[in-house]
Design a protein around this motif. Structure first.
Motif, PDB file in Angstrom:
ATOM      1  N   ALA A 233       0.833  -1.204   0.000  1.00 16.51           N
ATOM      2  CA  ALA A 233       0.000   0.000   0.000  1.00 16.51           C
ATOM      3  C   ALA A 233       0.862   1.246   0.000  1.00 16.51           C
ATOM      4  CB  ALA A 233      -0.912   0.000   1.224  1.00 16.51           C
ATOM      5  N   ASP A 234       0.450   2.234  -0.804  1.00 21.42           N
ATOM      6  CA  ASP A 234       1.109   3.533  -0.755  1.00 21.42           C
ATOM      7  C   ASP A 234       0.959   4.117   0.651  1.00 21.42           C
ATOM      8  OD1 ASP A 234       1.895   3.549  -3.384  1.00 21.42           O
ATOM      9  OD2 ASP A 234       0.070   4.508  -4.092  1.00 21.42           O
ATOM     10  N   THR A 235       1.970   4.811   1.086  1.00 19.26           N
ATOM     11  CA  THR A 235       1.869   5.542   2.347  1.00 19.26           C
ATOM     12  C   THR A 235       2.240   6.993   2.093  1.00 19.26           C
ATOM     13  OG1 THR A 235       4.141   4.907   2.920  1.00 19.26           O
ATOM     14  CG2 THR A 235       2.358   3.564   3.836  1.00 19.26           C
ATOM     15  N   PHE A 236       1.804   7.857   2.974  1.00 20.38           N
ATOM     16  CA  PHE A 236       2.075   9.278   2.848  1.00 20.38           C
ATOM     17  C   PHE A 236       2.065   9.892   4.237  1.00 20.38           C
ATOM     18  CE2 PHE A 236      -2.214   8.091   1.387  1.00 20.38           C
ATOM     19  CZ  PHE A 236      -2.946   8.453   2.517  1.00 20.38           C
ATOM     20  N   PRO A 237       2.598  11.084   4.390  1.00 20.42           N
ATOM     21  CA  PRO A 237       2.599  11.720   5.712  1.00 20.42           C
ATOM     22  C   PRO A 237       1.181  11.876   6.243  1.00 20.42           C
ATOM     23  CG  PRO A 237       4.061  12.875   4.220  1.00 20.42           C
ATOM     24  CD  PRO A 237       3.308  11.892   3.384  1.00 20.42           C
ATOM     25  N   LEU A 238       1.025  11.699   7.546  1.00 22.99           N
ATOM     26  CA  LEU A 238      -0.305  11.810   8.134  1.00 22.99           C
ATOM     27  C   LEU A 238      -0.234  12.427   9.521  1.00 22.99           C
ATOM     28  CD1 LEU A 238      -0.563   9.202  10.294  1.00 22.99           C
ATOM     29  CD2 LEU A 238      -0.639   7.973   8.138  1.00 22.99           C
ATOM     30  N   VAL A 239      -1.408  12.839   9.983  1.00 28.06           N
ATOM     31  CA  VAL A 239      -1.582  13.429  11.308  1.00 28.06           C
ATOM     32  C   VAL A 239      -2.610  12.593  12.052  1.00 28.06           C
ATOM     33  CG1 VAL A 239      -2.405  15.462  12.570  1.00 28.06           C
ATOM     34  CG2 VAL A 239      -1.016  15.755  10.509  1.00 28.06           C
ATOM     35  N   VAL A 240      -2.371  12.323  13.319  1.00 26.39           N
ATOM     36  CA  VAL A 240      -3.282  11.516  14.134  1.00 26.39           C
ATOM     37  C   VAL A 240      -3.924  12.405  15.197  1.00 26.39           C
ATOM     38  CG1 VAL A 240      -3.480   9.578  15.739  1.00 26.39           C
ATOM     39  CG2 VAL A 240      -1.928   9.429  13.780  1.00 26.39           C
ATOM     40  N   GLU A 241      -5.233  12.291  15.336  1.00 31.52           N
ATOM     41  CA  GLU A 241      -5.955  12.992  16.397  1.00 31.52           C
ATOM     42  C   GLU A 241      -6.500  11.981  17.399  1.00 31.52           C
ATOM     43  OE1 GLU A 241      -9.044  15.524  15.043  1.00 31.52           O
ATOM     44  OE2 GLU A 241      -7.682  17.061  14.261  1.00 31.52           O
ATOM     45  N   LEU A 242      -6.366  12.281  18.668  1.00 34.08           N
ATOM     46  CA  LEU A 242      -6.968  11.478  19.730  1.00 34.08           C
ATOM     47  C   LEU A 242      -7.966  12.362  20.461  1.00 34.08           C
ATOM     48  CD1 LEU A 242      -7.008   8.839  21.447  1.00 34.08           C
ATOM     49  CD2 LEU A 242      -5.343   9.958  22.938  1.00 34.08           C
ATOM     50  N   TRP A 243      -9.224  11.957  20.453  1.00 33.74           N
ATOM     51  CA  TRP A 243     -10.277  12.702  21.145  1.00 33.74           C
ATOM     52  C   TRP A 243     -10.527  12.051  22.506  1.00 33.74           C
ATOM     53  CZ3 TRP A 243     -14.856  14.065  17.382  1.00 33.74           C
ATOM     54  CH2 TRP A 243     -14.344  14.706  16.252  1.00 33.74           C
ATOM     55  N   THR A 244     -10.613  12.857  23.551  1.00 27.81           N
ATOM     56  CA  THR A 244     -11.031  12.392  24.868  1.00 27.81           C
ATOM     57  C   THR A 244     -12.453  12.879  25.085  1.00 27.81           C
ATOM     58  OG1 THR A 244      -8.753  12.526  25.686  1.00 27.81           O
ATOM     59  CG2 THR A 244     -10.506  12.377  27.328  1.00 27.81           C
ATOM     60  N   VAL A 294      -6.107  16.058  21.164  1.00 29.37           N
ATOM     61  CA  VAL A 294      -4.704  16.366  20.888  1.00 29.37           C
ATOM     62  C   VAL A 294      -4.415  15.910  19.460  1.00 29.37           C
ATOM     63  CG1 VAL A 294      -3.872  16.251  23.264  1.00 29.37           C
ATOM     64  CG2 VAL A 294      -3.966  14.158  21.900  1.00 29.37           C
ATOM     65  N   LYS A 295      -3.469  16.598  18.829  1.00 33.05           N
ATOM     66  CA  LYS A 295      -3.100  16.295  17.455  1.00 33.05           C
ATOM     67  C   LYS A 295      -1.581  16.157  17.378  1.00 33.05           C
ATOM     68  CE  LYS A 295      -5.098  18.622  14.154  1.00 33.05           C
ATOM     69  NZ  LYS A 295      -5.450  19.703  13.190  1.00 33.05           N
ATOM     70  N   THR A 296      -1.124  15.118  16.691  1.00 30.76           N
ATOM     71  CA  THR A 296       0.310  14.906  16.555  1.00 30.76           C
ATOM     72  C   THR A 296       0.900  15.845  15.504  1.00 30.76           C
ATOM     73  OG1 THR A 296       0.149  13.263  14.774  1.00 30.76           O
ATOM     74  CG2 THR A 296      -0.021  12.462  17.056  1.00 30.76           C
ATOM     75  N   ASP A 297       2.202  15.971  15.538  1.00 31.71           N
ATOM     76  CA  ASP A 297       2.898  16.565  14.401  1.00 31.71           C
ATOM     77  C   ASP A 297       2.784  15.602  13.219  1.00 31.71           C
ATOM     78  OD1 ASP A 297       3.702  18.747  15.946  1.00 31.71           O
ATOM     79  OD2 ASP A 297       5.542  17.730  16.601  1.00 31.71           O
ATOM     80  N   THR A 298       3.180  16.058  12.051  1.00 33.82           N
ATOM     81  CA  THR A 298       3.112  15.200  10.869  1.00 33.82           C
ATOM     82  C   THR A 298       4.028  13.986  11.045  1.00 33.82           C
ATOM     83  OG1 THR A 298       2.665  17.111   9.464  1.00 33.82           O
ATOM     84  CG2 THR A 298       3.400  15.097   8.370  1.00 33.82           C
ATOM     85  N   ILE A 299       3.468  12.800  10.770  1.00 33.65           N
ATOM     86  CA  ILE A 299       4.203  11.536  10.864  1.00 33.65           C
ATOM     87  C   ILE A 299       4.621  11.128   9.457  1.00 33.65           C
ATOM     88  CG2 ILE A 299       4.035   9.109  11.528  1.00 33.65           C
ATOM     89  CD1 ILE A 299       1.796  10.041  13.482  1.00 33.65           C
ATOM     90  N   TYR A 300       5.883  10.763   9.304  1.00 32.44           N
ATOM     91  CA  TYR A 300       6.411  10.389   7.993  1.00 32.44           C
ATOM     92  C   TYR A 300       6.736   8.902   7.963  1.00 32.44           C
ATOM     93  CZ  TYR A 300       6.905  15.393   7.082  1.00 32.44           C
ATOM     94  OH  TYR A 300       6.658  16.726   6.891  1.00 32.44           O
ATOM     95  N   PRO A 301       5.865   8.072   7.335  1.00 32.38           N
ATOM     96  CA  PRO A 301       6.222   6.657   7.155  1.00 32.38           C
ATOM     97  C   PRO A 301       7.485   6.529   6.310  1.00 32.38           C
ATOM     98  CG  PRO A 301       3.882   7.030   6.745  1.00 32.38           C
ATOM     99  CD  PRO A 301       4.517   8.378   6.853  1.00 32.38           C
ATOM    100  N   SER A 302       8.060   5.343   6.317  1.00 25.86           N
ATOM    101  CA  SER A 302       9.308   5.096   5.588  1.00 25.86           C
ATOM    102  C   SER A 302       9.171   5.478   4.119  1.00 25.86           C
ATOM    103  CB  SER A 302       9.700   3.626   5.695  1.00 25.86           C
ATOM    104  OG  SER A 302       9.888   3.236   7.032  1.00 25.86           O
TER     105      SER A 302
END
Length: 310
Positions: A233-244, A294-302
């Protein structure tokens, strides 16, 4: 003889089909014009309460109530919300804070109290650790999918209600849900499976220790292969949000899923009774719930480190 037999079959078929025809009622009686009050509070956003009235199925949407009186009390201070014509809602330009008790009184134009309700927004819980897994599994065709593993806090003396419903493509337009929302698939994490819904809603009911890792599989729209190797699968940079979530929002998400699925039952699946949607507004219909995030910084898969330089 054969012609008579065919004619008889056609007549019988016509009679059978005719007996099944039933005229459906087109004009339904009007609903009572009950109030609908929706108050979704998000930490750090401003306050907005939407008030409408119910209509029949023949009606055109829910008409807004423009002359209500909405009063908010928080920490011995009283505020009046103002009606905003652009959004058809009652607003107060005050930032919502966590762990504060917000008390609302909603009255009609004559001052008659319609409903009172309270709300408290929980503080956002941090993502303690995050790991991107480029190849987390494969489908029947051998095409792989990636996953995100996040570690969240746990305290056995508190109830935590979480949902990670947003894995977003990183970049300039990451707030555009329609273009950037990533599809969650193959939920197999026991903490999420315990909820019985096909999206990553979870609590700390099964969690042990001070934290818990939760695995979330997802797919992208494309695949690639290197030198005739397997499809990945193609991967691309992403941001993850966690809601409480507060408990009301948690209950709403669970019941809303059941409500949406009971509205359109699958033909042939047996009798399926309709399930009413979540409602926790006393004296009216509607939802009073909220969350922080909370929101992460941009995550860069390999291999995506230079994605935005292309």
């Amino acid at each position: 003889m054969m012609n008579k037999l065919i004619s008889s079959c056609l007549i019988i078929s016509f009679l059978c089909l005719s007996s099944c025809i039933k005229l459906l009622q087109e004009d339904f009686p009007d609903f009572n014009n009950d109030w609908v009050i929706n108050n979704i509070m998000i930490a750090d956003d401003s306050i907005e309460v939407k008030i409408t009235k119910t209509t029949s199925v023949n009606g055109e949407g829910n008409p807004p109530i423009e002359d209500a009186l909405v009063q908010l009390m928080v920490e011995n201070q009283t505020f009046d919300l103002s009606y905003d014509e652009n959004s058809d809602s009652y607003k107060l330009n005050q930032q919502i804070e966590t762990n504060k008790d917000y008390h609302f009184d909603v009255s009609d134009a004559s001052g008659k109290l319609i409903s009172s309700f309270n709300q408290t927004i929980p503080p956002p819980q941090p993502i303690l650790n995050i790991e991107h897994i480029d190849v987390a599994g494969t489908n029947q065709e051998g095409i792989s999918h990636p996953a995100i593993k996040i570690e969240v806090p746990n305290n056995s003396s508190n109830e935590y209600f979480y949902v990670n419903i947003r894995l977003l493509r990183g970049g300039e337009n990451e707030d555009d849900d329609n273009d950037n929302r990533i599809q969650i698939i193959n939920i197999d994490d026991p903490v999420i499976l315990n909820e019985g819904v096909p999206f990553p809603l979870f609590t700390n009911e099964l969690m042990t220790g001070n934290s818990q890792e939760v695995l979330i599989n997802y797919i992208t729209s494309g695949t690639m292969s290197s030198n005739g190797g397997p499809q990945i699968a193609d991967t691309f940079p992403l941001v993850v949000e966690l809601w409480t979530l507060n408990e009301a929002y948690y209950e709403f998400l669970k019941q809303n899923y059941q409500y949406e699925n009971s509205r359109y039952p699958i033909i042939g699946s047996g009798n399926q009774a309709a399930i009413s949607n979540f409602n926790n507004i006393e004296g009216a219909y509607g939802i009073n719930a909220g969350y922080s995030l909370v929101k992460t910084d941009t995550i860069y898969p390999s291999g995506t480190e230079n994605y935005f330089d292309q």
